[in-house]
Design a protein around this motif. Sequence first.
Motif, PDB file in Angstrom:
ATOM      1  N   ALA A 169      11.208   2.014   6.517  1.00  0.00           N
ATOM      2  CA  ALA A 169       9.936   1.795   5.825  1.00  0.00           C
ATOM      3  C   ALA A 169      10.011   2.227   4.360  1.00  0.00           C
ATOM      4  CB  ALA A 169       8.816   2.536   6.548  1.00  0.00           C
ATOM      5  N   LEU A 170      10.871   3.209   4.101  1.00  0.00           N
ATOM      6  CA  LEU A 170      10.939   3.739   2.738  1.00  0.00           C
ATOM      7  C   LEU A 170      11.802   2.889   1.808  1.00  0.00           C
ATOM      8  CD1 LEU A 170      11.281   7.534   3.600  1.00  0.00           C
ATOM      9  CD2 LEU A 170       9.256   6.307   2.765  1.00  0.00           C
ATOM     10  N   ARG A 171      12.550   1.973   2.394  1.00  0.00           N
ATOM     11  CA  ARG A 171      13.483   1.204   1.560  1.00  0.00           C
ATOM     12  C   ARG A 171      12.799   0.144   0.710  1.00  0.00           C
ATOM     13  NH1 ARG A 171      18.233  -0.665   5.450  1.00  0.00           N
ATOM     14  NH2 ARG A 171      18.216  -2.376   3.938  1.00  0.00           N
ATOM     15  N   HIS A 172      11.622  -0.270   1.117  1.00  0.00           N
ATOM     16  CA  HIS A 172      10.978  -1.376   0.408  1.00  0.00           C
ATOM     17  C   HIS A 172       9.630  -0.969  -0.178  1.00  0.00           C
ATOM     18  CE1 HIS A 172      13.802  -4.450   1.989  1.00  0.00           C
ATOM     19  NE2 HIS A 172      13.919  -3.561   2.962  1.00  0.00           N
ATOM     20  N   PRO A 173       9.608  -0.442  -1.370  1.00  0.00           N
ATOM     21  CA  PRO A 173       8.317  -0.114  -1.978  1.00  0.00           C
ATOM     22  C   PRO A 173       7.574  -1.408  -2.308  1.00  0.00           C
ATOM     23  CG  PRO A 173      10.090   0.171  -3.565  1.00  0.00           C
ATOM     24  CD  PRO A 173      10.734  -0.187  -2.261  1.00  0.00           C
ATOM     25  N   ARG A 174       6.263  -1.428  -2.048  1.00  0.00           N
ATOM     26  CA  ARG A 174       5.523  -2.658  -2.330  1.00  0.00           C
ATOM     27  C   ARG A 174       4.267  -2.376  -3.149  1.00  0.00           C
ATOM     28  NH1 ARG A 174       4.613  -1.162   3.199  1.00  0.00           N
ATOM     29  NH2 ARG A 174       2.459  -0.698   2.690  1.00  0.00           N
ATOM     30  N   ALA A 175       4.217  -1.199  -3.709  1.00  0.00           N
ATOM     31  CA  ALA A 175       3.017  -0.841  -4.457  1.00  0.00           C
ATOM     32  C   ALA A 175       2.742  -1.839  -5.582  1.00  0.00           C
ATOM     33  CB  ALA A 175       3.178   0.562  -5.037  1.00  0.00           C
ATOM     34  N   ASP A 176       1.469  -2.029  -5.895  1.00  0.00           N
ATOM     35  CA  ASP A 176       1.050  -2.828  -7.051  1.00  0.00           C
ATOM     36  C   ASP A 176       1.406  -4.293  -6.960  1.00  0.00           C
ATOM     37  OD1 ASP A 176       0.053  -0.508  -8.182  1.00  0.00           O
ATOM     38  OD2 ASP A 176       1.986  -0.035  -9.106  1.00  0.00           O
ATOM     39  N   GLN A 177       1.643  -4.777  -5.751  1.00  0.00           N
ATOM     40  CA  GLN A 177       1.918  -6.202  -5.654  1.00  0.00           C
ATOM     41  C   GLN A 177       0.804  -6.882  -4.869  1.00  0.00           C
ATOM     42  OE1 GLN A 177       5.870  -5.655  -4.119  1.00  0.00           O
ATOM     43  NE2 GLN A 177       6.734  -6.689  -5.910  1.00  0.00           N
ATOM     44  N   PRO A 178       0.635  -8.178  -5.063  1.00  0.00           N
ATOM     45  CA  PRO A 178      -0.414  -8.869  -4.321  1.00  0.00           C
ATOM     46  C   PRO A 178      -0.202  -8.747  -2.817  1.00  0.00           C
ATOM     47  CG  PRO A 178       0.568 -10.306  -5.992  1.00  0.00           C
ATOM     48  CD  PRO A 178       1.388  -9.068  -5.957  1.00  0.00           C
ATOM     49  N   GLY A 179      -1.270  -8.712  -2.092  1.00  0.00           N
ATOM     50  CA  GLY A 179      -1.200  -8.521  -0.646  1.00  0.00           C
ATOM     51  C   GLY A 179      -0.324  -9.552   0.046  1.00  0.00           C
ATOM     52  N   LEU A 180      -0.469 -10.783  -0.323  1.00  0.00           N
ATOM     53  CA  LEU A 180       0.295 -11.824   0.353  1.00  0.00           C
ATOM     54  C   LEU A 180       1.797 -11.619   0.158  1.00  0.00           C
ATOM     55  CD1 LEU A 180      -0.248 -14.294   2.092  1.00  0.00           C
ATOM     56  CD2 LEU A 180      -0.096 -15.709   0.037  1.00  0.00           C
ATOM     57  N   LEU A 181       2.139 -11.169  -1.062  1.00  0.00           N
ATOM     58  CA  LEU A 181       3.553 -10.901  -1.320  1.00  0.00           C
ATOM     59  C   LEU A 181       4.025  -9.707  -0.492  1.00  0.00           C
ATOM     60  CD1 LEU A 181       6.093 -11.552  -2.818  1.00  0.00           C
ATOM     61  CD2 LEU A 181       5.278 -10.207  -4.772  1.00  0.00           C
ATOM     62  N   GLN A 182       3.171  -8.709  -0.420  1.00  0.00           N
ATOM     63  CA  GLN A 182       3.521  -7.548   0.411  1.00  0.00           C
ATOM     64  C   GLN A 182       3.761  -7.967   1.866  1.00  0.00           C
ATOM     65  OE1 GLN A 182       1.166  -4.000   0.149  1.00  0.00           O
ATOM     66  NE2 GLN A 182       0.760  -4.257  -2.038  1.00  0.00           N
ATOM     67  N   LEU A 183       2.949  -8.905   2.334  1.00  0.00           N
ATOM     68  CA  LEU A 183       3.138  -9.372   3.704  1.00  0.00           C
ATOM     69  C   LEU A 183       4.524 -10.006   3.862  1.00  0.00           C
ATOM     70  CD1 LEU A 183       1.588  -9.674   6.433  1.00  0.00           C
ATOM     71  CD2 LEU A 183       1.020 -12.002   5.723  1.00  0.00           C
ATOM     72  N   ARG A 184       4.880 -10.804   2.862  1.00  0.00           N
ATOM     73  CA  ARG A 184       6.215 -11.430   2.915  1.00  0.00           C
ATOM     74  C   ARG A 184       7.317 -10.376   2.899  1.00  0.00           C
ATOM     75  NH1 ARG A 184       4.466 -15.664  -1.083  1.00  0.00           N
ATOM     76  NH2 ARG A 184       3.687 -17.315   0.290  1.00  0.00           N
ATOM     77  N   ILE A 185       7.128  -9.378   2.051  1.00  0.00           N
ATOM     78  CA  ILE A 185       8.133  -8.303   1.976  1.00  0.00           C
ATOM     79  C   ILE A 185       8.257  -7.622   3.342  1.00  0.00           C
ATOM     80  CG2 ILE A 185       8.628  -6.049   0.978  1.00  0.00           C
ATOM     81  CD1 ILE A 185       7.269  -7.060  -1.595  1.00  0.00           C
ATOM     82  N   GLU A 186       7.109  -7.374   3.939  1.00  0.00           N
ATOM     83  CA  GLU A 186       7.109  -6.715   5.252  1.00  0.00           C
ATOM     84  C   GLU A 186       7.827  -7.589   6.292  1.00  0.00           C
ATOM     85  OE1 GLU A 186       6.000  -3.106   7.054  1.00  0.00           O
ATOM     86  OE2 GLU A 186       5.719  -3.805   4.994  1.00  0.00           O
ATOM     87  N   PHE A 187       7.585  -8.883   6.213  1.00  0.00           N
ATOM     88  CA  PHE A 187       8.262  -9.795   7.138  1.00  0.00           C
ATOM     89  C   PHE A 187       9.768  -9.758   6.909  1.00  0.00           C
ATOM     90  CE2 PHE A 187       4.441 -12.845   7.956  1.00  0.00           C
ATOM     91  CZ  PHE A 187       3.906 -11.889   8.786  1.00  0.00           C
ATOM     92  N   ASN A 188      10.168  -9.734   5.650  1.00  0.00           N
ATOM     93  CA  ASN A 188      11.607  -9.672   5.363  1.00  0.00           C
ATOM     94  C   ASN A 188      12.214  -8.373   5.909  1.00  0.00           C
ATOM     95  OD1 ASN A 188      12.155 -12.126   4.148  1.00  0.00           O
ATOM     96  ND2 ASN A 188      11.321 -11.428   2.173  1.00  0.00           N
ATOM     97  N   GLU A 189      11.435  -7.333   5.739  1.00  0.00           N
ATOM     98  CA  GLU A 189      11.887  -6.047   6.265  1.00  0.00           C
ATOM     99  C   GLU A 189      12.120  -6.163   7.773  1.00  0.00           C
ATOM    100  OE1 GLU A 189       9.861  -1.750   6.184  1.00  0.00           O
ATOM    101  OE2 GLU A 189       9.680  -2.955   4.353  1.00  0.00           O
TER     102      GLU A 189
END
Lengths: 203, 203, 203, 203
Positions: free
Chosen positions: C79-99
């Motif tokens: 969980a700590l490897r992918h910081p997603r602060a300050d990004q749009p929610g939809l992008l964060q969702l994609r990042i989470e999916f990639n994770e």
Amino acid sequence: MCPEQSSNPRRESGDERRIAIAKAARALIIEKGLEGLRTRDIAERVGINIATLHYHVPSKEALVALVAESLRADFKAQALRHPRADQPGLLQLRIEFNEFREIVAEMPELIGVLSELVDRARRDASIADIILPMQAFWTSQFADIFRTGIADGSMRRSIDPEAAAVAVTAALSDCWRPHRRNQLDAVMAELERAFSASPVSQG
Amino acid sequence: MCPEQSSNPRRESGDERRIAIAKAARALIIEKGLEGLRTRDIAERVGINIATLHYHVPSKEALVALVAESLRADFKAQALRHPRADQPGLLQLRIEFNEFREIVAEMPELIGVLSELVDRARRDASIADIILPMQAFWTSQFADIFRTGIADGSMRRSIDPEAAAVAVTAALSDCWRPHRRNQLDAVMAELERAFSASPVSQG
Amino acid sequence: MCPEQSSNPRRESGDERRIAIAKAARALIIEKGLEGLRTRDIAERVGINIATLHYHVPSKEALVALVAESLRADFKAQALRHPRADQPGLLQLRIEFNEFREIVAEMPELIGVLSELVDRARRDASIADIILPMQAFWTSQFADIFRTGIADGSMRRSIDPEAAAVAVTAALSDCWRPHRRNQLDAVMAELERAFSASPVSQG
Amino acid sequence: MCPEQSSNPRRESGDERRIAIAKAARALIIEKGLEGLRTRDIAERVGINIATLHYHVPSKEALVALVAESLRADFKAQALRHPRADQPGLLQLRIEFNEFREIVAEMPELIGVLSELVDRARRDASIADIILPMQAFWTSQFADIFRTGIADGSMRRSIDPEAAAVAVTAALSDCWRPHRRNQLDAVMAELERAFSASPVSQG
DNA sequence: AATGAATGAGAGTTCATTCAT
DNA sequence: AATGAATGAACTCTCATTCAT
């Protein structure tokens, strides 16, 4: 002595098996002590599988309780064989001693197993529930005898029945041990003198 | 600063460790019984590693022998504290009883551990070699007292010294058990009466 | 794949052994399921004796707790490897999916073991104490993302963040199963569309 | 008097017994999990002997297959109760959700047992043969609904029917778990919004 | 159709003891 | 003198399954 003496059929009723298990357990307790008792040894001696043993007796704790129960049954049966009502106390004491001699001769393991269980009763409440009443009953039988003897004049008047009963049962239990066995008769004779009223024999 | 601080130093001489081990083992035998004695529990109580315990005491058998030895040492030390030479037998018996009361009070585990070891001695020759002589010594002390008492007239003439000694030690051992402890005084009093010469008190 | 790959020295530090045990247990849970997990199999795979296993992990219950802990550690690390602060929610969702894709690729057993433990948590409080917070944490991460996405306009305004988070984690967990694995990408894409604000793509 | 009294008669036809066994097994799977399922417990609950159970169901594997079969029968029966032909897709989705609510209310164990069996299907081919088709059937029902909804305009056009169906069944299964049960309505509502066409409500 | 008794295989766990450092 | 790690042997107990009736 011969563990495979009985017919040992493939299938027996539950009660018969339980009796055979208790018998084998008692013999093994004498041989190896209660702490050396192994369920597999019992099963082997009875001639059944270890799982079959657990079918009849669900746990080791229950097994020890079964042994305690079987001890009580034998003990009670023995106690009923010798009526001593209406006899002088001193004679009753002799009868009781003879009874003990019979127990030692016929069921040599009874006292031994009993004393192992008395030891364990100190740390195991479920054993204590069965064993301590037995011990108390045995002691109370002697106390009754002493009370009778004091009343009918066959015994020393200064006896404390309860204390004397404790001393007697302790001495008998101790003499059951193999290295004391040969002193049993002498100790019994001494106990008779100790509680007898006859000042004559003391000169 | 002080190198001999007794509060569990990292390294102690072999003898000190062995004494501490014996002490811990005795306490644990009382708590859990000889069959519940675990080397790991002893090590933990002494504050050492299980491997260290085996360094000092190579096997469990040796450990039990060590306990037996420590028992004998305490027993002998106690026996030497109360000289009773040149006193009437009945008085010597009372002194011996008082001594037993002291043991029960000061080293309450001594008798308990002893009786556990007596039981085990039945099946373990190496224990028997240490324990049975102790028991025999204790019994013989009482036999001597009875012989003295008969000779000086303070005790009943009809006493069989050996048999009486067995009865007395058995009764004392039995009264050590917690559920009998409260009867100790009554039993001792009864034993005194049982062996005393005084025909007067018997009417 | 190869269980004896590591150097497997005779003696290792406790921590290393515990890590190796947890790793072997995780692999075996995947192979045989939690109910098919056998301590002897774990010991064999680690290359140690069954008693050594119990030296490091005292009971099977503790073993399962150890696995749960090791899962949590890996989970947090990921969980700590992918910081997603300050990004749009939809992008964060994609990042989470990639994770999640990375987890499935790099630690394919993590999700599988997790879902076995979630099942058991229903009936085992000590597992529940470790696992349910993990699950709650994972769900809450998605809920946060949804809240962000609603606020920044990248996601549909009508989203119920908590409910959507439950749906997403359930779908991801389900797609971990081998027979669903090939549908993972399609499901993720569908979920993105389901929560995206873009009415254009629907219009 | 009445030979068909249902209150546990001594002898029942094979089919009745098998149904009773399946029912008891399902209840026990919910209580203890599939890994905690014991044939003896089932026999006891049905009120028959363990050997009798094996007479009706030859092995544990056959027993689990019997449970799977009984699950399928209930599932199919439930599916036939709610015809939804010729209705808009979004309404069909709501009907399906209501149906799920009914299942949860009327046969609360059905989903739970199903998900236990899905897990086991991963490692047991004979279970997989029965369970996976059921799961596939359930998923395909949702996929059909999505296709209908897209066609009739009641649902978002961008839906991937298969992927959406997977997401929906996963979410429903997950919400069956006790700790999620209270979120079931919220999750269903969110799913409706996620697949609905109405851009108006998103305003 | 039903059952009490029996069983082999294997489970987790314990314990005194030993090894390497 | 001390210790963490390791181990073989043995323990009680469980479980699906089978046998005899």
